[in-house]
Design an enzyme around this catalytic site. Structure first.
Site, PDB file in Angstrom:
ATOM      1  CB  SER A  38      -0.809   0.057   0.876  1.00  0.00           C
ATOM      2  OG  SER A  38       0.201   0.722   2.267  1.00  0.00           O
ATOM      3  CB  SER A  39       3.761   2.253   1.713  1.00  0.00           C
ATOM      4  OG  SER A  39       5.075   1.916   1.504  1.00  0.00           O
ATOM      5  CB  ALA A  40       4.895   0.758  -3.375  1.00  0.00           C
ATOM      6  CG  ASP A  78       6.561  -3.588  -2.447  1.00  0.00           C
ATOM      7  OD1 ASP A  78       6.653  -4.487  -2.504  1.00  0.00           O
ATOM      8  OD2 ASP A  78       6.137  -3.374  -1.313  1.00  0.00           O
TER       9      ASP A  78
HETATM   10  C1  MEV Z   1       8.775  -7.826   0.953  1.00  0.00           C
HETATM   11  O1  MEV Z   1       7.009  -6.978   0.469  1.00  0.00           O
HETATM   12  C2  MEV Z   1       9.360  -9.030   0.609  1.00  0.00           C
HETATM   13  C3  MEV Z   1      10.921  -8.863   0.794  1.00  0.00           C
HETATM   14  O2  MEV Z   1      11.274 -10.148  -0.341  1.00  0.00           O
HETATM   15  C4  MEV Z   1      11.154  -7.965   1.285  1.00  0.00           C
HETATM   16  C5  MEV Z   1      12.049  -7.083  -0.390  1.00  0.00           C
HETATM   17  O3  MEV Z   1      11.707  -7.688  -1.317  1.00  0.00           O
HETATM   18  O4  MEV Z   1      12.725  -5.993  -0.249  1.00  0.00           O
HETATM   19  C6  MEV Z   1      10.349 -10.117   2.421  1.00  0.00           C
END
Ligand code: MEV
Length: 287
Positions: A78-80, A122
Site C-alpha cells: 500500500s505504501s508503494a 513494490d
Molecule cells: C517484502 O514485500 C518482500 C521481501 O522480499 C523484501 C524485499 O523484497 O525487499 C521480504
C-alpha cells in the site's frame, strides 16, 4: 486537478530470497490507491510521510486527497501504491514529464527515505502492473495470465526491515542450512513461471514455497492457521505473501471451493479479498 491510481501487489514466489539476488515473481492485484493532487499556494498538511516526501522530492506545493482500497501494513504494497500514485498525480498536475520508469525509481527512493530500506519490487509492480520477474537488480514483465487469488489479511502489522534482517542473520549464522533453502526457493520460482495457467500445480508450488518460508522463520501462528484452513477448505495451495510475521497470505483456488475457502480464512479471523491480476499499473482516473 489530477487523479491517479496505482495497484497493490502480491509475491507469488520468492519473497526474502530476492533480497539475496534469487529470482522472485510478483503480481499487481486489483485493489488500488487513488490520489488526487491539486495545485495550491499553501501546501496542505500531508497525510503521510510518503506523500510529504513526494512533494519534497519534486519541489512543488499542492493539496492531496487519498482514497485507498488497500489496507496499510498488510504486506500488499500500500505504501508503494500511495507513493507511485502521488508522484504520478504531481507529475500530471505540474506537467513535470517524468516517464513511468522514472516514477518507479523516484517512488523507490521515497520509500527508502521514509522506511530506511525498501523493496524496489513494490514500486516497480505498482507502476507497471502485471506479473513481474525479479532477478538480481533486474525486473522484467512476464506475459499476463488469468491468476485468481484469495488474499487473507491477518491484520497483524509487521516490520519488513526486521524480518529481512532476521533472515540475513540466519544466513550468516547457518549458511550451510539457509543457502540450500534459498536455492530451493529459487527452484520453486523458476518452475512457477511455467505454471500460471495450471492452478493445481501453481498451488502445489506455493505450498512448497510456504514450507521454505516457515523454515526461514518468517511465519506467524495466525498466518499458519489461515493457510492451513484455506488448504483444508479445498484451496490448491496457500502461502504468505511478502515479508510474513503478520501481513497477508494468498490462496489459489478452484472456483467450486471459492466460498468455502473465503469462509475458512475468515473463521480464523482473517479479512479476505477475492482478486486477480491488474495488468495496467499506475493510471490516470477521470476527474
Ligand atoms: C517484502 O514485500 C518482500 C521481501 O522480499 C523484501 C524485499 O523484497 O525487499 C521480504
Amino acid at each position: 486537478m489530477a487523479t491517479w491510481s496505482a495497484p497493490g501487489k502480491v509475491f507469488l514466489f520468492g519473497e526474502h530470497a530476492v533480497v539475496f539476488g534469487k529470482p522472485g515473481i510478483a503480481m499487481a492485484i486489483k485493489p488500488r490507491v487513488f490520489v488526487t493532487v491539486r495545485k495550491a499556494r499553501q501546501a496542505n498538511v500531508a497525510k503521510s510521510a510518503y506523500i510529504e516526501e513526494c512533494f519534497r522530492l519534486t519541489g512543488v506545493k499542492g493539496s492531496v486527497y487519498v482514497r485507498s482500497q488497500l489496507p496499510s501494513s498488510s504486506g500488499l504494497g500500500s505504501s508503494a501504491a500511495v507513493t507511485v500514485a502521488t508522484l504520478s498525480a504531481i507529475n500530471d498536475e505540474f506537467r513535470l514529464s517524468y516517464s513511468r520508469e522514472q516514477i518507479a525509481k523516484m517512488a523507490h527512493s521515497v520509500e527508502k527515505k521514509v522506511q530506511g530500506r525498501a523493496s524496489a519490487t513494490d514500486t516497480y509492480v505498482s507502476s507497471f502492473g502485471g506479473i513481474v520477474f525479479i532477478a538480481g537488480g533486474a525486473k522484467r514483465r512476464l506475459p499476463p495470465a488469468d491468476i485468481q487469488l484469495i488474499v487473507g489479511n491477518t491484520m497483524i502489522s509487521h516490520n519488513t526491515g526486521k524480518l529481512v534482517a532476521h533472515v540475513a542473520k540466519m544466513k550468516e549464522s547457518y549458511p550451510e542450512i539457509v543457502e540450500p533453502i534459498l536455492n530451493a526457493i529459487e527452484g520453486v520460482a523458476m518452475k512457477g513461471i511455467h505454471k500460471f495457467q495450471a492452478p493445481k500445480e501453481l498451488g502445489m508450488l506455493m505450498d512448497i514455497n510456504q514450507s521454505l518460508l516457515d523454515a526461514l522463520g518468517v511465519g506467524h501462528p495466525q498466518l499458519s492457521r489461515m493457510i492451513l484452513a484455506a488448504r483444508d477448505a479445498g484451496a490448491y495451495g496457500a502461502k504468505i505473501t511478502g515479508a510474513g510475521g503478520g501481513g497477508s497470505m494468498i490462496a489459489v483456488y478452484n472456483k467450486r471451493h471459492k466460498n468455502k475457502v473465503v469462509k475458512a480464512i475468515e473463521s480464523c479471523g482473517g479479512k479476505t479479498v477475492i482478486t486477480s491480476i491488474d495488468s495496467e499499473g499506475v493510471r490516470k482516473e477521470k476527474e
